[in-house]
Design a protein around this motif. Structure first.
Motif, PDB file in Angstrom:
ATOM      1  N   LEU A 232      -8.767  -9.830  -0.115  1.00 28.79           N
ATOM      2  CA  LEU A 232      -7.590  -9.004   0.128  1.00 28.79           C
ATOM      3  C   LEU A 232      -6.371  -9.854   0.458  1.00 28.79           C
ATOM      4  O   LEU A 232      -6.479 -10.862   1.167  1.00 28.79           O
ATOM      5  CB  LEU A 232      -7.843  -8.078   1.324  1.00 28.79           C
TER       6      LEU A 232
ATOM      7  N   ASP B 175       0.860  -1.179   0.000  1.00 29.51           N
ATOM      8  CA  ASP B 175       0.000   0.000   0.000  1.00 29.51           C
ATOM      9  C   ASP B 175       0.897   1.230   0.000  1.00 29.51           C
ATOM     10  O   ASP B 175       1.830   1.337   0.799  1.00 29.51           O
ATOM     11  CB  ASP B 175      -0.886   0.018   1.256  1.00 29.51           C
TER      12      ASP B 175
ATOM     13  N   VAL C 225      -2.936  -5.164  -7.708  1.00 38.81           N
ATOM     14  CA  VAL C 225      -3.206  -5.832  -6.432  1.00 38.81           C
ATOM     15  C   VAL C 225      -2.700  -7.263  -6.525  1.00 38.81           C
ATOM     16  O   VAL C 225      -3.180  -8.051  -7.355  1.00 38.81           O
ATOM     17  CB  VAL C 225      -4.714  -5.817  -6.103  1.00 38.81           C
TER      18      VAL C 225
ATOM     19  N   THR D  30      -4.459  -2.869  -1.496  1.00 38.05           N
ATOM     20  CA  THR D  30      -5.067  -2.469  -2.783  1.00 38.05           C
ATOM     21  C   THR D  30      -4.694  -1.049  -3.194  1.00 38.05           C
ATOM     22  O   THR D  30      -5.013  -0.641  -4.316  1.00 38.05           O
ATOM     23  CB  THR D  30      -6.592  -2.561  -2.701  1.00 38.05           C
TER      24      THR D  30
ATOM     25  N   GLU E 264     -13.066  -1.598  -2.236  1.00 40.44           N
ATOM     26  CA  GLU E 264     -13.146  -0.535  -3.236  1.00 40.44           C
ATOM     27  C   GLU E 264     -14.385   0.320  -3.025  1.00 40.44           C
ATOM     28  O   GLU E 264     -14.364   1.542  -3.256  1.00 40.44           O
ATOM     29  CB  GLU E 264     -13.143  -1.135  -4.638  1.00 40.44           C
TER      30      GLU E 264
ATOM     31  N   VAL F 295     -11.794  -7.702  -2.327  1.00 38.79           N
ATOM     32  CA  VAL F 295     -11.243  -6.490  -2.940  1.00 38.79           C
ATOM     33  C   VAL F 295     -12.378  -5.553  -3.347  1.00 38.79           C
ATOM     34  O   VAL F 295     -12.299  -4.333  -3.146  1.00 38.79           O
ATOM     35  CB  VAL F 295     -10.371  -6.859  -4.155  1.00 38.79           C
TER      36      VAL F 295
END
Length: 608
Positions: free
Chosen positions: A148, A123, A138, A132, A385, A381
């Protein structure tokens, strides 16, 4: 993922080296084949050219694997740590620079025989627990790409879990060395602040940052820590580790938060695994005690809800102002938010933190270790988002307080949760108790069906503590006991292992002794300002081996206490003053090897 025929955990790798089944160059070739087959370029920001890594492996050819504690061990480095000649990006291409020096913590590992193979994804600016917030893509969770990998040290954790390297370095300010471990079924060690040098680390919250370790087993994490730890005089946040007593594992007192403070965000599988983990601890003989988690929970909220966010702005604020378009929008929002804090709010928060530390000290009177979920759940993920800040905050519920309260922590896999994804438990202890955490983690980790990361290899039963190599006694050598010199075998035959090459403090003089059958260097300490730093090597001998080694040292040499350039004190060779009469001083050469080279002398006549 592809089937891996053999494991890269340190015990398995060392056995292959001892048996002759593997060579460092062969292991490097295998690592690059695994990276190719794993086929996820988002794990890496800068994989090193294979030929460069093979060159490092070839330097180990002919060396005794037992002489180097991390002989031929491949490892990865989070790309906010410096590796000389390789760009450091901190996850932001526009920020990249090419350092001239390798971070001291990496230098220590390389001196012990470890081989870096590349820089891993993160990150951006180490701001996040999700993995992410990166322009490099990713990296996929090796158990299910929809979920994740965890952050900010995502690439480091995945590289270990996928069996691409034996261990990896990350960083941990708010949980970045623990959350990815939980999501990838690996071990994540967050040491005490200052135990590992943060020199060459792009700061996030500089007063709290730690270099962390990802490993396949708790034994591996402890072994890497024993090499990586050390005082760094050039790092103002480095600290000298005090001597501490490690509580016995027999009837260990384990604190558990009150039920009102336990939050799993609707994840019943994670909640069930945590309860099973506590039951396992009881079965191992631990005494479970309910403690007041309030001071810890309030401290956790302060990390991002208080002026410590301004430290992130202090670290990279100039770059944000200069190139805002280069920064991930969520990262920009978080770091730029530090501008709302002033000095008054910082002092008020510091006062409140001092009060919370005092309250937490009362809880530590009741327990030796705190056992908490590493995270309450895991998200996809896509979920992150849609809600990037709130869900990230949920992941830090059990991690954010640790550095603020000057604690150490170890994240250990605790079994499959929802959709078969890993879950983790974290053991927390007061500063400097890493050995306790690793020993507890070592007996907890081999639950039925436990595997090493995503490799499919079973977690090995830990060696009995009494059977493990002891930490040994360090001894500094300045002459013929140096690596490659004729008496070095006296160290290796007694189980010696090279810890590092360094220099003394600038308080010593070196002489080429004469009048004996073979010349010997003699080291003496001086406090009159005429001294210099002298090159040496620090070796580690088992206690029994140390005694035998010292017993065979001939006069005029003896063993005293040497002060090293980083302030550490170790036992080492010193010379009695009577032997200096008529001996030429060679201090100006800076070390015995340099003297031999300058004078065309044979290493075979050296001693000491």
């Amino acid at each position: 993922m592809p089937s891996l025929s053999w494991s890269l955990d340190l015990r398995a790798l060392a056995a292959r080296y001892r048996s002759g089944e593997a060579t460092p160059a062969g292991v490097v070739a295998e690592v690059y084949e695994r990276i190719s087959r794993y086929a996820d370029p988002a794990v890496w920001i800068h994989p090193l050219p294979m030929e460069r890594v093979l060159e490092a492996a070839r330097t180990l050819a002919g060396r005794d694997p037992a002489a180097l504690p991390l002989y031929g061990v491949p490892f990865a480095v989070k790309d906010n740590l410096d590796l000389a000649g390789v760009p450091t990006t901190a996850g932001c291409p526009g920020f990249a620079y090419r350092p001239e020096r390798t971070a001291p913590v990496i230098e220590r590992l390389m001196a012990a025989g470890a081989i870096p193979v590349g820089k891993t994804n993160l990150d951006q600016f180490a701001t996040g627990l999700v993995g992410t917030r990166t322009p490099y893509g990713v990296c996929r969770n090796p158990f299910d790409h929809r979920y994740l990998p965890g952050g900010s040290s995502a690439g480091s954790a995945v590289a270990v879990a996928a069996g691409l390297v034996s261990f990896a370095l990350g960083s941990d300010t708010a949980g970045s060395g623990r959350v990815p471990a939980a999501f990838t079924n690996t071990v994540g060690l967050k040491p005490t602040r200052g135990l590992l040098s943060t020199g060459g680390l792009v700061p996030a919250v500089r007063s709290l940052d730690c270099v962390s370790i990802f490993a396949l087993t708790c034994e591996d994490a402890e072994a890497v820590l024993s090499v990586a730890a050390g005082f760094d005089p050039d790092d103002p946040f480095s600290r000298r580790a005090p001597a501490v007593e490690t509580p016995s594992l027999d009837c260990l007192r384990v604190g558990v938060p009150e039920a009102d403070y336990l939050e799993f965000f609707g994840d019943r599988a994670a909640q069930g695994r945590y309860r099973e983990a506590l039951a396992r601890l009881e079965a191992l003989g631990c005494e479970l005690l309910t403690i007041d988690f309030g001071p810890f929970a309030e401290t956790a909220r302060m990390l991002y809800g208080g002026p410590w966010v301004a430290e992130r702005l202090a670290a990279v604020g100039d770059f944000l102002e200069r190139e805002p378009e280069s920064v991930h929008p969520v990262v920009y929002e978080i770091i730029a938010g530090g501008a709302r804090y002033d000095a008054v709010s910082a002092y008020k928060a510091a006062y409140r933190l001092a009060g919370l530390r005092r309250l937490s000290e009362g809880q530590w009177q009741q327990m030796d270790v705190l056992a908490i979920p590493t995270t309450g759940t895991i998200y996809t993920v896509a979920e992150v988002e849609r809600d990037p800040i709130a869900l990230n905050a949920n992941l830090g519920l059990y991690t954010n307080f640790v550095n603020l309260l000057d604690l150490c922590a170890l994240a250990v896999p605790s079994g499959p949760g929802k959709a078969g994804l890993p879950t983790g438990i974290t053991f927390v202890a007061p500063a400097w108790q890493e050995t306790l955490l690793c020993r507890l983690g070592g007996i907890f980790h081999p639950w039925p069906g436990a595997t090493l990361g995503a490799t499919g290899h079973p977690v090995p039963t830990p060696e009995p503590i009494a059977a493990r190599a002891d930490h040994g006694i360090q001894i500094a050598v300045v002459g013929a006991h140096l690596s490659g010199q004729p008496l070095n075998h006296q160290l290796t035959e007694l189980g010696g292992a090279l810890v590092r090459a360094c220099r003394t403090a600038a308080h010593y003089r070196l002489f080429a002794l004469v009048g004996e059958k073979v010349p010997k260097p003699g080291l003496v300490r001086t406090d009159n300002g005429n001294g210099a730093a002298i090159a040496l090597e620090v070796w580690k001998l088992p206690a029994e081996g140390f005694g035998r080694f010292v017993a065979n040292i001939p006069p005029p040499l003896g063993i005293g206490t040497l002060l090293l350039e980083d302030g550490e004190q170790v036992k080492g060779f010193l010379c009695e003053s009577y032997a200096l009469a008529g001996a030429p001083e060679i201090t100006g050469f800076g070390g015995w090897r340099a003297y031999l080279a300058a004078n065309g002398s044979s290493a075979g006549i050296a001693h000491g």
